[in-house]
Design a protein around this motif. Structure first.
Motif, short mmCIF file in Angstrom:
data_model
loop_
_atom_site.label_atom_id
_atom_site.label_comp_id
_atom_site.label_asym_id
_atom_site.label_seq_id
_atom_site.Cartn_x
_atom_site.Cartn_y
_atom_site.Cartn_z
N ALA A 113 0.83 -1.20 0.00
CA ALA A 113 0.00 0.00 0.00
C ALA A 113 0.87 1.25 0.00
CB ALA A 113 -0.93 -0.01 1.21
N THR A 114 1.97 1.20 0.73
CA THR A 114 2.88 2.35 0.77
C THR A 114 3.52 2.58 -0.59
OG1 THR A 114 3.35 1.95 3.11
CG2 THR A 114 4.90 3.34 1.91
N PHE A 115 3.93 1.50 -1.24
CA PHE A 115 4.51 1.63 -2.58
C PHE A 115 3.49 2.20 -3.57
CE2 PHE A 115 7.60 -2.09 -1.64
CZ PHE A 115 8.52 -1.21 -1.09
N ARG A 116 2.24 1.74 -3.47
CA ARG A 116 1.19 2.26 -4.37
C ARG A 116 0.94 3.73 -4.10
NH1 ARG A 116 -1.49 -2.41 -2.73
NH2 ARG A 116 -3.02 -1.16 -1.58
N ARG A 117 0.88 4.09 -2.84
CA ARG A 117 0.62 5.48 -2.49
C ARG A 117 1.74 6.39 -3.00
NH1 ARG A 117 -0.03 6.24 3.68
NH2 ARG A 117 2.23 5.93 3.61
N GLU A 118 2.96 5.91 -2.94
CA GLU A 118 4.10 6.68 -3.43
C GLU A 118 3.95 7.00 -4.92
OE1 GLU A 118 8.58 6.01 -2.12
OE2 GLU A 118 8.05 4.65 -3.76
N LEU A 119 3.51 6.02 -5.67
CA LEU A 119 3.32 6.22 -7.12
C LEU A 119 2.07 7.05 -7.40
CD1 LEU A 119 4.14 2.64 -8.50
CD2 LEU A 119 5.69 4.52 -8.03
N ALA A 120 0.99 6.73 -6.71
CA ALA A 120 -0.28 7.42 -6.95
C ALA A 120 -0.16 8.91 -6.66
CB ALA A 120 -1.39 6.80 -6.10
N ASN A 121 0.58 9.25 -5.62
CA ASN A 121 0.73 10.65 -5.25
C ASN A 121 1.39 11.44 -6.37
OD1 ASN A 121 1.59 12.99 -3.20
ND2 ASN A 121 0.21 11.55 -2.16
N TYR A 122 2.35 10.81 -7.03
CA TYR A 122 3.02 11.47 -8.15
C TYR A 122 2.10 11.52 -9.37
CZ TYR A 122 6.31 12.34 -11.95
OH TYR A 122 6.94 12.87 -13.06
N LEU A 123 1.45 10.41 -9.67
CA LEU A 123 0.64 10.32 -10.88
C LEU A 123 -0.57 11.24 -10.84
CD1 LEU A 123 0.77 6.44 -11.38
CD2 LEU A 123 1.82 8.16 -12.86
N VAL A 124 -1.26 11.32 -9.71
CA VAL A 124 -2.45 12.17 -9.63
C VAL A 124 -2.07 13.64 -9.71
CG1 VAL A 124 -2.57 12.46 -7.11
CG2 VAL A 124 -4.69 12.38 -8.47
N ARG A 125 -0.87 13.95 -9.28
CA ARG A 125 -0.40 15.34 -9.36
C ARG A 125 0.03 15.66 -10.79
NH1 ARG A 125 3.57 17.89 -4.82
NH2 ARG A 125 3.79 19.98 -5.69
N PHE A 126 0.61 14.68 -11.46
CA PHE A 126 1.07 14.89 -12.85
C PHE A 126 -0.10 15.13 -13.78
CE2 PHE A 126 2.08 13.24 -17.07
CZ PHE A 126 3.24 13.94 -17.36
N ASP A 127 -1.12 14.30 -13.67
CA ASP A 127 -2.30 14.44 -14.52
C ASP A 127 -3.48 13.78 -13.82
OD1 ASP A 127 -4.34 14.27 -16.42
OD2 ASP A 127 -2.93 14.05 -18.10
N PRO A 128 -4.30 14.55 -13.10
CA PRO A 128 -5.41 13.98 -12.33
C PRO A 128 -6.36 13.11 -13.15
CG PRO A 128 -5.07 16.28 -11.73
CD PRO A 128 -4.21 16.02 -12.93
N ASP A 129 -6.75 13.57 -14.32
CA ASP A 129 -7.70 12.82 -15.14
C ASP A 129 -7.09 11.52 -15.65
OD1 ASP A 129 -9.80 14.66 -14.92
OD2 ASP A 129 -8.97 15.91 -16.51
N ARG A 130 -5.82 11.56 -15.99
CA ARG A 130 -5.15 10.34 -16.45
C ARG A 130 -5.06 9.32 -15.32
NH1 ARG A 130 0.21 9.71 -20.28
NH2 ARG A 130 0.65 7.53 -19.79
N PHE A 131 -4.79 9.79 -14.11
CA PHE A 131 -4.73 8.86 -12.99
C PHE A 131 -6.10 8.26 -12.70
CE2 PHE A 131 -5.00 7.78 -8.46
CZ PHE A 131 -4.03 6.77 -8.44
N LEU A 132 -7.15 9.03 -12.88
CA LEU A 132 -8.50 8.50 -12.69
C LEU A 132 -8.75 7.35 -13.66
CD1 LEU A 132 -11.28 8.61 -11.36
CD2 LEU A 132 -11.93 10.38 -13.02
N ARG A 133 -8.32 7.52 -14.89
CA ARG A 133 -8.47 6.44 -15.88
C ARG A 133 -7.65 5.21 -15.45
NH1 ARG A 133 -8.10 10.97 -19.39
NH2 ARG A 133 -5.91 10.53 -19.84
N LEU A 134 -6.46 5.45 -14.93
CA LEU A 134 -5.62 4.34 -14.47
C LEU A 134 -6.28 3.61 -13.31
CD1 LEU A 134 -2.86 2.84 -14.52
CD2 LEU A 134 -2.05 4.54 -12.86
N TYR A 135 -6.89 4.36 -12.41
CA TYR A 135 -7.53 3.73 -11.25
C TYR A 135 -8.71 2.87 -11.69
CZ TYR A 135 -8.80 3.10 -6.37
OH TYR A 135 -9.06 2.54 -5.15
N HIS A 136 -9.46 3.36 -12.66
CA HIS A 136 -10.55 2.54 -13.20
C HIS A 136 -9.99 1.24 -13.80
CE1 HIS A 136 -14.32 4.75 -12.85
NE2 HIS A 136 -13.66 5.87 -13.10
#
Length: 277
Positions: A52-75
């Protein structure tokens, strides 16, 4: 010499045992097994937290880089997890063999693998967004595989959830509003630094400041001083208003999203952070 050889063999056996226990390999424990121990459950909890910590580390960067793109990734991650849960034992075993071949040890899931003091911005800059997204999905896949076939993971929650997805969908607009507010505040500072007496003598509704990327208008209002901002590159519009109290020492500022007429006043539901995002 024979004693030394036996000691080395013993070390190898211990190391191999630690390796497979640390991996939580399904070859040693399946969901149908009753061999569940307190230490096994504790180990699963620790490994769950690590992933979970590893995922959070990546997600924090990705959602900041492009929020909409990360939403698609999460789906996509939600779909991947659901597919693994529905897959046959044979299909899951194939997935497991592929992913453990790529990540032989838990430490291999540490995508950055940098020193503690290295800035994330520096570490992430060495990788493409596609690589980071792929690693995020692999973390989700492995987590789902562990939950599906390791009895010790029975009480571990999924890597993704509808609840988190709902929170993400509500959080992304806040990120966007925060970015826009910071952009609007920076434009206001730029305008105020370049203003001249002429700026305030022009009729309301006229352009008072313009660059290759920004246009500032005077906006008419009965009691407030208002300025409309048009960001040319993104075709976004913002509104700044300031009200000066009668005592002459206080003022109240507001920032809004707006439209080309500067009549709309859309509230900015921004995050309460000072850091630029």
């Amino acid at each position: 010499m024979a004693g030394d050889s036996m000691e080395w063999i013993g070390l190898i056996v211990v190391a191999a045992g630690a390796y497979f226990l640390g991996r939580g390999s399904r070859s040693t424990k399946t969901k149908g097994s009753a061999a569940v121990t307190r230490s096994g459950l504790s180990s699963a909890s620790d490994r769950d937290l690590m992933l979970a910590t590893f995922r959070r580390e990546l997600a924090n960067y990705l959602v900041r880089f492009d929020p909409d793109r990360f939403l698609r990734l999460y789906h996509k991650a939600r779909s991947v997890e659901a597919e693994i849960e529905k897959a046959s034992n044979k299909e899951r075993e194939a997935h497991f063999l592929l992913i453990t071949k790529r990540y032989p040890l838990y430490e291999d899931f540490d995508f950055l693998g940098t020193r503690e003091h290295v800035l994330y911005a520096d570490a992430f800059d060495r990788h493409s967004i596609d690589e980071i997204e792929e690693h995020f999905l692999n973390l989700v896949k492995f987590h789902a595989l562990q939950r599906a076939d390791d009895k010790d993971w029975e009480f571990r929650g999924p890597a993704t959830s509808d609840r988190d997805l709902d929170h993400l969908e509500k959080y992304i607009p806040k990120i966007k509003d925060t970015r826009f507010l910071q952009k609007l505040q920076a434009a206001l500072r730029e305008f105020l630094a370049q203003r001249t007496a002429t700026n305030f003598e022009l009729p309301r509704g006229q352009v008072v400041y313009e660059t290759s990327t920004l246009v500032v208008f005077r906006v008419p209002h009965i009691v407030e001083s208002r300025y409309g901002f048009h960001f040319k590159e993104t075709n976004e519009f913002g509104l700044y208003s300031v009200y000066y109290f009668d005592d002459g020492g206080r003022s109240s500022e507001r920032f809004y999203r707006s439209d080309a007429t500067f009549e709309a006043e859309q509230h900015l539901d921004h995050l309460r952070i000072d850091e630029s995002i």
